[in-house]
Write a protein that holds these residues in place. Structure first.
Motif, mmCIF file in Angstrom:
data_model
loop_
_atom_site.group_PDB
_atom_site.id
_atom_site.type_symbol
_atom_site.label_atom_id
_atom_site.label_comp_id
_atom_site.label_asym_id
_atom_site.label_seq_id
_atom_site.Cartn_x
_atom_site.Cartn_y
_atom_site.Cartn_z
ATOM 1 N N UNK A 1 30.606 30.175 -7.225
ATOM 2 C CA UNK A 1 30.901 30.309 -5.946
ATOM 3 C C UNK A 1 29.515 30.179 -4.434
ATOM 4 N N UNK A 2 29.226 29.724 -3.086
ATOM 5 C CA UNK A 2 28.010 29.441 -1.909
ATOM 6 C C UNK A 2 28.312 31.032 -1.355
ATOM 7 N N UNK A 3 29.237 31.412 -1.253
ATOM 8 C CA UNK A 3 29.791 32.676 -0.791
ATOM 9 C C UNK A 3 29.539 34.169 -1.333
ATOM 10 N N UNK A 4 29.902 34.236 -2.680
ATOM 11 C CA UNK A 4 29.712 35.475 -3.007
ATOM 12 C C UNK A 4 29.116 35.511 -4.865
ATOM 13 N N UNK A 5 28.401 34.331 -5.013
ATOM 14 C CA UNK A 5 28.471 34.108 -6.558
ATOM 15 C C UNK A 5 28.615 33.473 -7.727
ATOM 16 N N UNK B 1 23.337 36.825 -9.312
ATOM 17 C CA UNK B 1 23.916 38.020 -8.776
ATOM 18 C C UNK B 1 23.321 38.444 -8.796
ATOM 19 N N UNK B 2 22.265 39.091 -9.068
ATOM 20 C CA UNK B 2 21.250 40.481 -9.004
ATOM 21 C C UNK B 2 20.175 40.530 -8.119
ATOM 22 N N UNK B 3 19.294 39.181 -8.081
ATOM 23 C CA UNK B 3 19.051 38.647 -6.142
ATOM 24 C C UNK B 3 19.776 39.085 -5.087
ATOM 25 N N UNK B 4 20.570 38.601 -5.437
ATOM 26 C CA UNK B 4 22.086 38.506 -3.915
ATOM 27 C C UNK B 4 22.689 40.181 -3.824
ATOM 28 N N UNK B 5 22.770 41.219 -5.217
ATOM 29 C CA UNK B 5 22.224 42.525 -5.357
ATOM 30 C C UNK B 5 21.151 43.312 -4.347
ATOM 31 N N UNK C 1 21.025 30.513 -3.404
ATOM 32 C CA UNK C 1 21.862 29.265 -2.837
ATOM 33 C C UNK C 1 21.554 28.446 -4.274
ATOM 34 N N UNK C 2 23.062 28.686 -4.901
ATOM 35 C CA UNK C 2 22.368 27.155 -5.853
ATOM 36 C C UNK C 2 22.434 25.498 -5.278
ATOM 37 N N UNK C 3 21.556 24.620 -5.694
ATOM 38 C CA UNK C 3 21.369 23.241 -5.588
ATOM 39 C C UNK C 3 21.587 22.424 -6.721
#
Length: 162
Positions: A37-41, A140-144, A150-152
């Protein structure tokens, strides 16, 4: 190249579009856990039912095609699509071309993406746009950690298309 556009939904309920080269391309990426998901991973993704967009108004016998909004209302000359309307093929092509150009102007750091993103975030490396490869757990770790990623999709990255 003909693209397949699917409506997707993550386990958190976020709905988004996914663009793929084919149904098989979607299936392969989904089975390998490459779709998030681009919003929450979130990596738990399901394909939603979606209807094709067909303009059949001109196919009914004796009925002229429906006019475009600018023909029906000449004062409506904005080049932007109406809210909720799909952009034209030309606008979509222009958007894809722009996205590819943006990606070309990033540095490909390969499998070192997570480490390099952290170094940039902490000021240990120069600020610059990067791209690379990261697992779902790394993303996920980076987002946390508050690092925006964002995935490409591979179809936008010339390096992965070769």
């Amino acid at each position: 190249m003909s693209l397949k556009v699917f409506d997707l939904q993550c386990a958190q309920g976020h709905v988004f579009e996914g663009w793929f080269g084919s149904h098989a391309d979607y299936d392969a990426q989904h089975s390998r856990g490459l779709i998030t998901c681009p919003l929450c991973g979130n990596g738990v993704i399901e394909k939603k039912l979606s209807a094709p967009r067909l303009n059949v108004s001109g196919l009914r016998e004796g009925k002229p095609p429906m006019p475009s909004p600018s023909q029906a209302h000449p004062e409506a000359t904005s080049s932007a699509p109406a809210a909720g309307a799909a952009p034209s093929a030309a606008v979509q092509a222009q958007m894809l071309q722009h996205l590819r150009q943006v990606i070309r102007n990033t540095e490909n750091v390969g499998t070192q993406f997570a480490d390099e993103a952290r170094r940039i975030h902490h000021g240990d490396a120069p600020e610059r746009p990067i791209r690379g490869v990261a697992t779902a757990d790394e993303r996920q770790s980076l987002t946390d950690e508050g690092i925006a990623v964002a995935p490409i999709p591979a179809m936008f990255d010339d390096d992965r298309l070769q």
